[in-house]
Design a protein around this motif. Structure first.
Motif, mmCIF file in Angstrom:
data_model
loop_
_atom_site.group_PDB
_atom_site.id
_atom_site.type_symbol
_atom_site.label_atom_id
_atom_site.label_comp_id
_atom_site.label_asym_id
_atom_site.label_seq_id
_atom_site.Cartn_x
_atom_site.Cartn_y
_atom_site.Cartn_z
ATOM 1 N N TRP A 55 0.200 -7.761 -12.446
ATOM 2 C CA TRP A 55 -1.151 -7.588 -11.907
ATOM 3 C C TRP A 55 -1.146 -6.531 -10.801
ATOM 4 O O TRP A 55 -1.996 -5.645 -10.773
ATOM 5 N N ARG A 56 -0.166 -6.608 -9.889
ATOM 6 C CA ARG A 56 -0.104 -5.620 -8.794
ATOM 7 C C ARG A 56 0.073 -4.217 -9.355
ATOM 8 O O ARG A 56 -0.562 -3.264 -8.891
ATOM 9 N N ALA A 57 0.922 -4.077 -10.376
ATOM 10 C CA ALA A 57 1.162 -2.748 -10.963
ATOM 11 C C ALA A 57 -0.122 -2.209 -11.595
ATOM 12 O O ALA A 57 -0.450 -1.023 -11.440
ATOM 13 N N LEU A 58 -0.864 -3.065 -12.289
ATOM 14 C CA LEU A 58 -2.130 -2.621 -12.900
ATOM 15 C C LEU A 58 -3.158 -2.325 -11.810
ATOM 16 O O LEU A 58 -3.936 -1.374 -11.918
ATOM 17 N N ASP A 59 -3.147 -3.133 -10.761
ATOM 18 C CA ASP A 59 -4.098 -2.957 -9.664
ATOM 19 C C ASP A 59 -3.914 -1.599 -8.985
ATOM 20 O O ASP A 59 -4.897 -0.943 -8.612
ATOM 21 N N THR A 60 -2.674 -1.138 -8.857
ATOM 22 C CA THR A 60 -2.442 0.143 -8.171
ATOM 23 C C THR A 60 -2.842 1.333 -9.045
ATOM 24 O O THR A 60 -2.890 2.458 -8.545
ATOM 25 N N MET A 61 -3.113 1.112 -10.319
ATOM 26 C CA MET A 61 -3.513 2.230 -11.189
ATOM 27 C C MET A 61 -4.954 2.668 -10.965
ATOM 28 O O MET A 61 -5.349 3.754 -11.381
ATOM 29 N N SER A 62 -5.749 1.807 -10.357
ATOM 30 C CA SER A 62 -7.141 2.188 -10.096
ATOM 31 C C SER A 62 -7.337 2.337 -8.584
ATOM 32 O O SER A 62 -6.512 1.865 -7.793
ATOM 33 N N ALA A 63 -8.438 2.977 -8.212
ATOM 34 C CA ALA A 63 -8.724 3.226 -6.797
ATOM 35 C C ALA A 63 -8.905 1.905 -6.040
ATOM 36 O O ALA A 63 -9.176 0.865 -6.644
ATOM 37 N N GLU A 64 -8.757 1.971 -4.726
ATOM 38 C CA GLU A 64 -8.955 0.808 -3.850
ATOM 39 C C GLU A 64 -10.291 0.112 -4.087
ATOM 40 O O GLU A 64 -10.410 -1.101 -3.972
ATOM 41 N N THR A 65 -11.308 0.914 -4.391
ATOM 42 C CA THR A 65 -12.666 0.387 -4.515
ATOM 43 C C THR A 65 -12.893 -0.331 -5.846
ATOM 44 O O THR A 65 -13.938 -0.937 -6.048
ATOM 45 N N VAL A 66 -11.946 -0.210 -6.769
ATOM 46 C CA VAL A 66 -12.101 -0.843 -8.089
ATOM 47 C C VAL A 66 -11.476 -2.228 -8.036
ATOM 48 O O VAL A 66 -10.302 -2.377 -7.665
ATOM 49 N N GLU A 67 -12.256 -3.244 -8.404
ATOM 50 C CA GLU A 67 -11.719 -4.610 -8.431
ATOM 51 C C GLU A 67 -10.851 -4.785 -9.682
ATOM 52 O O GLU A 67 -11.215 -4.335 -10.766
ATOM 53 N N THR A 68 -9.682 -5.438 -9.505
ATOM 54 C CA THR A 68 -8.847 -5.760 -10.667
ATOM 55 C C THR A 68 -8.954 -7.256 -10.916
ATOM 56 O O THR A 68 -8.462 -8.069 -10.125
ATOM 57 N N ALA A 69 -9.635 -7.607 -12.006
ATOM 58 C CA ALA A 69 -9.823 -9.007 -12.388
ATOM 59 C C ALA A 69 -8.647 -9.448 -13.256
ATOM 60 O O ALA A 69 -7.660 -8.710 -13.398
ATOM 61 N N ALA A 70 -8.723 -10.643 -13.843
ATOM 62 C CA ALA A 70 -7.671 -11.129 -14.735
ATOM 63 C C ALA A 70 -8.307 -11.907 -15.880
ATOM 64 O O ALA A 70 -9.160 -12.765 -15.649
ATOM 65 N N VAL A 71 -7.894 -11.592 -17.106
ATOM 66 C CA VAL A 71 -8.383 -12.319 -18.282
ATOM 67 C C VAL A 71 -7.389 -13.434 -18.608
ATOM 68 O O VAL A 71 -6.198 -13.171 -18.809
ATOM 69 N N VAL A 72 -7.884 -14.670 -18.614
ATOM 70 C CA VAL A 72 -7.013 -15.837 -18.838
ATOM 71 C C VAL A 72 -7.548 -16.710 -19.976
ATOM 72 O O VAL A 72 -7.314 -17.913 -20.016
#
Ligand SMILES: *Cc1c(COP(=O)(O)O)cnc(C)c1O
Length: 350
Positions: free
Chosen positions: A17-34
């Motif tokens: 999740w952290r690795a995917l989160d760093t691929m987008s800008a700070e302002t982009v929320e990284t959600a999770a599909v479960v």
């Protein structure tokens, strides 16, 4: 005795999740599909670990999955439901504070009638033709929808796992067209779209498979390992056959290990005949038909009888196994059997 031991590494899920989160800008929320019980790995332990990591938005397929998640996560995180607002579910959506992602005109009408002040999101169809309002439908209801203040507008890419496929760019263009001038937060990208680059990210990305170590996120840390106990080892002579319908015949004298796990545990018959399991670093071919509860393995080249054989591990992951059966890592994960003993690393206490 369980059929096998399934190791699920929630620290690796968090790292992915952290690795995917760093691929987008700070302002982009990284959600999770479960959805589908966290792709078969346990929606509750996965989501609890990710909530600790800072995830504030989760996606499930069904309202029932959302209810389970709400109980586990408490009132804070937002939980979106891909099936939208299905008939008879207004009470459930309301009580569990779930956000339906409305996916048809019929659902839109039902939602605005039965839960007029309850938060909702919207799915637009930009070319996948699965769920969501078509461009003409959106044109027709756009004003009504925007007046009701949706909290998120989404669409889904059909071919994002294949970067060279022009369909993603077409869908991006249509999504931009359909949402021009709209002030609502937007989300287009799952794992594949997250990897395609910034223009696909909008306000939120919502990866699933990449969290669980699957392609198209090739750099993901592996999350699952699966060991099956050996039940019995014996010699077979050249010319003898093994298993149902005698589909495999020993070309030379060899030794067979029968191990605990079969198609009832998600090891589908279609994985044969190319399936291999590992004795440490040494591959061993699965021979003969996969049975309901058993696999037979040629171990003639090993020095001694192993006590377990590994079906999934760091060097033979879900996508490698999927390839032998003409399927995808997603299906390997969501088929993982309920008879395995599940062993979590990094489980959140309480
Ligand atoms: C399953 C799903 C996702 C997650 O997709 P991955 O390929 O697993 O990252 C995102 N959005 C929608 C609409 C989905 O159905």
């Amino acid at each position: 005795m369980p059929t096998g031991e399934l190791f699920i590494d929630l620290e690796a899920v968090a790292a992915n999740w952290r690795a995917l989160d760093t691929m987008s800008a700070e302002t982009v929320e990284t959600a999770a599909v479960v959805k589908a019980d966290g792709y078969g790995l346990g929606a509750v332990p996965v989501a609890q670990r990710l909530a600790q990591e800072g995830v504030r938005a989760f996606f499930v397929a069904t309202a029932a999955e959302g209810v389970e998640l709400r109980r586990a996560l408490g009132p804070e995180p937002r939980i979106y439901v891909f099936y939208g607002h299905m008939p008879g579910e207004a009470d459930t959506l309301k009580r569990a504070d779930l956000v339906p992602l409305i996916c048809s005109i019929l659902q839109l009408t039902a939602h605005l009638e039965t839960l007029p002040r309850h938060p909702f999101g919207l799915q637009l169809d930009t070319g996948m033709n699965r769920l969501g309002l078509k461009p003409a439908e959106w044109d027709a209801v756009r004003e009504i929808v925007l007046a009701a203040e949706p909290v998120l507008i989404t669409s889904h890419l059909a071919s994002a796992d294949t970067p060279e496929d022009p369909q993603s760019a077409d869908q991006l263009a249509r999504f931009r067209e359909m949402t021009e001038g709209v002030e609502v937060p937007l989300s287009l990208a799952a794992t594949g779209g997250t990897l395609l680059g910034n223009e696909y990210h909008f306000d939120m990305v919502r990866p699933g498979i990449g969290l669980y170590g699957g392609l198209p996120f090739a750099a993901a840390e592996p999350v699952v390992a699966l060991d099956l106990p050996v039940i019995s080892c014996f010699d077979v002579a050249a010319g003898e056959t093994v298993g149902y319908n005698a589909t495999w015949r020993a070309g030379a004298d060899t030794r067979i290990a029968t191990i605990a796990g079969g198609y009832a545990d998600g090891l589908h018959r279609a994985l044969q005949p190319a399936m291999e399991v590992m004795a440490g670093p040494v591959p061993c071919p699965v021979v003969g038909r996969v049975s309901m509860d058993l696999l037979t393995v040629d171990i003639g080249h090993l020095d001694g009888d192993p006590s377990t054989l590994s079906v999934l591990g760091p060097h033979h992951g879900i996508d490698a196994l999927a390839r032998t059966g003409g399927t995808i890592g997603y299906e390997i994960l969501t088929s993982l059997g309920r008879r395995y003993r599940r062993n979590y690393r990094g489980m959140v206490a309480g």
